[in-house]
Design a protein around this motif. Structure first.
Motif, PDB file in Angstrom:
ATOM      1  N   ASP A   1       4.245  -2.492   3.744  1.00 45.03           N
ATOM      2  CA  ASP A   1       5.435  -3.108   4.433  1.00 45.03           C
ATOM      3  C   ASP A   1       6.106  -4.336   4.065  1.00 45.03           C
ATOM      4  O   ASP A   1       7.380  -4.462   4.515  1.00 45.03           O
ATOM      5  CB  ASP A   1       4.687  -4.187   5.371  1.00 45.03           C
ATOM      6  CG  ASP A   1       3.215  -3.609   6.360  1.00 45.03           C
ATOM      7  OD1 ASP A   1       3.623  -2.258   6.791  1.00 45.03           O
ATOM      8  OD2 ASP A   1       2.483  -3.204   6.214  1.00 45.03           O
ATOM      9  N   LEU A   2       5.769  -4.403   2.377  1.00 40.05           N
ATOM     10  CA  LEU A   2       7.352  -4.779   1.522  1.00 40.05           C
ATOM     11  C   LEU A   2       7.145  -4.159   0.636  1.00 40.05           C
ATOM     12  O   LEU A   2       5.965  -3.873   0.304  1.00 40.05           O
ATOM     13  CB  LEU A   2       6.902  -6.715   1.714  1.00 40.05           C
ATOM     14  CG  LEU A   2       7.316  -7.567   0.408  1.00 40.05           C
ATOM     15  CD1 LEU A   2       9.331  -7.421   1.194  1.00 40.05           C
ATOM     16  CD2 LEU A   2       7.563  -8.813   0.172  1.00 40.05           C
ATOM     17  N   ASP A   3       8.240  -4.211   0.138  1.00 36.41           N
ATOM     18  CA  ASP A   3       7.988  -3.320  -1.139  1.00 36.41           C
ATOM     19  C   ASP A   3       9.715  -4.210  -2.627  1.00 36.41           C
ATOM     20  O   ASP A   3      10.777  -3.893  -2.062  1.00 36.41           O
ATOM     21  CB  ASP A   3       9.122  -1.807  -1.815  1.00 36.41           C
ATOM     22  CG  ASP A   3       8.427  -1.281  -3.368  1.00 36.41           C
ATOM     23  OD1 ASP A   3       8.523  -2.535  -3.715  1.00 36.41           O
ATOM     24  OD2 ASP A   3       8.361  -0.186  -3.170  1.00 36.41           O
ATOM     25  N   SER A   4      10.065  -5.434  -2.782  1.00 30.56           N
ATOM     26  CA  SER A   4      10.646  -6.143  -3.375  1.00 30.56           C
ATOM     27  C   SER A   4      10.634  -5.800  -4.849  1.00 30.56           C
ATOM     28  O   SER A   4       9.255  -6.460  -5.541  1.00 30.56           O
ATOM     29  CB  SER A   4      10.703  -6.875  -3.132  1.00 30.56           C
ATOM     30  OG  SER A   4       9.338  -7.700  -2.693  1.00 30.56           O
ATOM     31  N   THR A   5      11.528  -6.357  -6.076  1.00 31.27           N
ATOM     32  CA  THR A   5      11.137  -6.419  -7.258  1.00 31.27           C
ATOM     33  C   THR A   5      12.343  -8.261  -7.623  1.00 31.27           C
ATOM     34  O   THR A   5      13.138  -8.080  -6.976  1.00 31.27           O
ATOM     35  CB  THR A   5      11.679  -4.977  -8.032  1.00 31.27           C
ATOM     36  OG1 THR A   5      10.826  -3.869  -7.934  1.00 31.27           O
ATOM     37  CG2 THR A   5      11.524  -5.547  -9.443  1.00 31.27           C
TER      38      THR A   5
ATOM     39  N   GLY B   1      10.372  -7.018 -15.010  1.00 29.58           N
ATOM     40  CA  GLY B   1      10.424  -7.523 -13.235  1.00 29.58           C
ATOM     41  C   GLY B   1       8.991  -7.230 -13.523  1.00 29.58           C
ATOM     42  O   GLY B   1       7.964  -6.826 -14.034  1.00 29.58           O
ATOM     43  N   ILE B   2       9.101  -8.317 -12.183  1.00 30.99           N
ATOM     44  CA  ILE B   2       8.254  -8.087 -11.597  1.00 30.99           C
ATOM     45  C   ILE B   2       8.922  -7.389 -10.391  1.00 30.99           C
ATOM     46  O   ILE B   2       8.937  -7.881  -8.896  1.00 30.99           O
ATOM     47  CB  ILE B   2       7.436  -9.165 -10.858  1.00 30.99           C
ATOM     48  CG1 ILE B   2       7.354 -10.153 -11.977  1.00 30.99           C
ATOM     49  CG2 ILE B   2       5.886  -9.077  -9.782  1.00 30.99           C
ATOM     50  CD1 ILE B   2       6.464 -11.800 -12.239  1.00 30.99           C
ATOM     51  N   ARG B   3       7.476  -6.323  -9.761  1.00 33.27           N
ATOM     52  CA  ARG B   3       6.976  -5.845  -8.551  1.00 33.27           C
ATOM     53  C   ARG B   3       6.578  -6.201  -7.856  1.00 33.27           C
ATOM     54  O   ARG B   3       4.784  -5.855  -7.760  1.00 33.27           O
ATOM     55  CB  ARG B   3       7.592  -3.789  -8.488  1.00 33.27           C
ATOM     56  CG  ARG B   3       8.174  -3.281  -7.328  1.00 33.27           C
ATOM     57  CD  ARG B   3       7.176  -1.235  -7.769  1.00 33.27           C
ATOM     58  NE  ARG B   3       7.457  -1.071  -6.127  1.00 33.27           N
ATOM     59  CZ  ARG B   3       7.498   0.631  -6.627  1.00 33.27           C
ATOM     60  NH1 ARG B   3       6.926   1.210  -7.760  1.00 33.27           N
ATOM     61  NH2 ARG B   3       7.498   1.157  -5.743  1.00 33.27           N
ATOM     62  N   VAL B   4       6.315  -6.504  -6.140  1.00 36.25           N
ATOM     63  CA  VAL B   4       5.106  -6.744  -5.200  1.00 36.25           C
ATOM     64  C   VAL B   4       6.011  -5.989  -3.658  1.00 36.25           C
ATOM     65  O   VAL B   4       6.795  -5.793  -3.510  1.00 36.25           O
ATOM     66  CB  VAL B   4       6.082  -8.622  -4.708  1.00 36.25           C
ATOM     67  CG1 VAL B   4       5.031  -9.397  -3.684  1.00 36.25           C
ATOM     68  CG2 VAL B   4       5.937  -9.257  -5.762  1.00 36.25           C
ATOM     69  N   LEU B   5       4.415  -5.108  -3.971  1.00 38.06           N
ATOM     70  CA  LEU B   5       3.885  -4.262  -3.113  1.00 38.06           C
ATOM     71  C   LEU B   5       3.242  -4.800  -1.581  1.00 38.06           C
ATOM     72  O   LEU B   5       2.133  -5.920  -2.792  1.00 38.06           O
ATOM     73  CB  LEU B   5       3.363  -3.148  -3.026  1.00 38.06           C
ATOM     74  CG  LEU B   5       4.283  -2.504  -4.162  1.00 38.06           C
ATOM     75  CD1 LEU B   5       3.568  -1.240  -5.249  1.00 38.06           C
ATOM     76  CD2 LEU B   5       5.838  -1.729  -3.822  1.00 38.06           C
ATOM     77  N   ALA B   6       3.304  -5.328  -0.506  1.00 36.70           N
ATOM     78  CA  ALA B   6       2.608  -6.271   0.368  1.00 36.70           C
ATOM     79  C   ALA B   6       2.241  -5.198   1.279  1.00 36.70           C
ATOM     80  O   ALA B   6       2.979  -4.349   1.843  1.00 36.70           O
ATOM     81  CB  ALA B   6       3.654  -6.898   0.201  1.00 36.70           C
ATOM     82  N   TRP B   7       1.295  -5.780   1.777  1.00 40.03           N
ATOM     83  CA  TRP B   7       0.506  -4.786   3.423  1.00 40.03           C
ATOM     84  C   TRP B   7       0.303  -6.094   4.356  1.00 40.03           C
ATOM     85  O   TRP B   7      -0.733  -6.708   4.303  1.00 40.03           O
ATOM     86  CB  TRP B   7      -0.722  -3.663   3.051  1.00 40.03           C
ATOM     87  CG  TRP B   7      -0.581  -2.706   1.961  1.00 40.03           C
ATOM     88  CD1 TRP B   7      -0.114  -1.457   2.455  1.00 40.03           C
ATOM     89  CD2 TRP B   7       0.024  -2.505   1.083  1.00 40.03           C
ATOM     90  NE1 TRP B   7       0.298  -0.059   1.920  1.00 40.03           N
ATOM     91  CE2 TRP B   7       0.700  -0.975   0.558  1.00 40.03           C
ATOM     92  CE3 TRP B   7      -0.693  -3.627  -0.561  1.00 40.03           C
ATOM     93  CZ2 TRP B   7       0.295  -0.655  -0.628  1.00 40.03           C
ATOM     94  CZ3 TRP B   7      -0.365  -3.187  -1.569  1.00 40.03           C
ATOM     95  CH2 TRP B   7      -0.311  -1.995  -1.479  1.00 40.03           C
ATOM     96  N   ASP B   8       0.977  -5.768   5.291  1.00 37.04           N
ATOM     97  CA  ASP B   8       0.576  -6.909   6.446  1.00 37.04           C
ATOM     98  C   ASP B   8      -0.019  -6.632   7.333  1.00 37.04           C
ATOM     99  O   ASP B   8      -0.447  -5.469   8.207  1.00 37.04           O
ATOM    100  CB  ASP B   8       2.060  -7.061   7.032  1.00 37.04           C
ATOM    101  CG  ASP B   8       2.251  -8.427   8.447  1.00 37.04           C
ATOM    102  OD1 ASP B   8       1.174  -8.242   8.146  1.00 37.04           O
ATOM    103  OD2 ASP B   8       2.646  -8.801   8.685  1.00 37.04           O
TER     104      ASP B   8
END
Length: 294
Positions: free
Chosen positions: A173-177, A255-262
């Motif tokens: 649900d989120l894919d940001s770097t 860089g830090i890529r953050v993947l998140a699942w709600d």
């Protein structure tokens, strides 16, 4: 031997009194990247973390660092039954549970004990638990953390439980770097962690790294910030607890890529190394974590 589990496990550490101000909160927020993206200086949601107005919020991860925020000496790894070289140590995991939103200034006391010592074969894991109260004795937060001590395993102890996070088999649900700045570790170390591993190239080389690495707790804060801004409407009061298990390292300039699942009452996340300037292959996993909503 440098670790005596019979002495260490259950040992109570001296209580630590601490205090903080709005300026400390602002410095911490800048250290984990608030305000670094174009337009952030005009964005009301971001300014609620970077401007000392009545709307100032405190990201929950600040509670992890506030007891030692004003320390200026390198950390010592010397506790009852434990006396090890700082160059052997990396952060293993971190968790904080809030009993209420953190105020923008205040004072408190934290009580810490060594909860467990695990034998991982070639290394040991030392687990600490802390409980903080404010000046009136009201609970603020509890923490649980571990450090990974290379070269101090193989003494016949238990390995400890698995702490892996099972991620959903669907698109996040989120894919940001976030681009870690070259001076990020130098800025973050002003938040009370003067470990030379994050600033001194010679010390980093002695510890087995080609260059200083970013603090694990800086990555911890960055990942939480990305999720709070990306999925929780920049509302820090939406967080009840946040924990992460560190699986790798990131260098300033990467860089830090953050993947998140709600998942409703909780959010699962994975942080990966992205945009490597060190020519590392693939996207090494930096950390997996769980955020529980308030």
């Amino acid at each position: 031997m440098p670790i005596d589990p019979d002495v260490a496990i259950g040992a109570e550490l001296p209580d630590r009194s601490f205090s903080w101000t709005e300026s400390d909160v602002l410095l911490y927020h800048l250290g984990i990247g608030f305000g670094s993206r174009p337009g952030d200086h005009l964005d009301p949601a971001t300014l609620s973390y970077t401007n000392d107005t009545a709307d100032l919020q405190v990201l929950p991860s600040f509670g992890v660092v506030v007891p030692t925020f004003h320390e200026t000496a390198p950390p010592q790894v010397s506790f009852p039954g434990i006396d090890i070289d700082l160059a052997q140590v990396v952060h293993g995991s971190q968790e904080i549970t809030l009993h209420r939103p953190l105020p923008t200034s205040g004072s408190g006391t934290v009580h810490t004990r060594i909860a467990e010592v695990w034998d991982k074969g070639k290394a040991s894991v030392i687990v600490q638990e802390g409980s903080a109260v404010d000046e009136a004795g009201e609970p603020l937060f509890t923490t649980r953390s571990s450090i990974f001590v290379r070269g101090e395993g193989g003494w016949g102890g238990e390995r400890g439980p698995s702490t892996s996070v099972e991620l959903p088999d669907r698109a996040p649900d989120l894919d940001s770097t976030y681009a870690v700045t070259p001076q990020q570790a130098l800025l973050y170390r002003l938040c009370g962690d003067r470990n030379p591993l994050h600033a001194d190239p010679a010390f980093a080389e002695r510890a087995g790294f080609p260059a200083p690495i970013l603090h694990g707790l800086c990555s911890f804060g960055i990942a939480l910030r990305e999720v709070v801004q990306g999925l929780l409407g920049s509302d820090s009061s939406s967080v009840r607890s946040f924990g992460a298990r560190f699986a790798g390292i990131v260098f300033p300039g990467e860089g830090i890529r953050v993947l998140a699942w709600d998942e409703g009452d909780r959010i699962l996340l994975r942080a990966e190394v992205a945009g490597s300037v060190a020519d590392r292959n693939g996207a090494p996993v930096l950390a997996d974590g769980v955020l529980v909503r308030a």
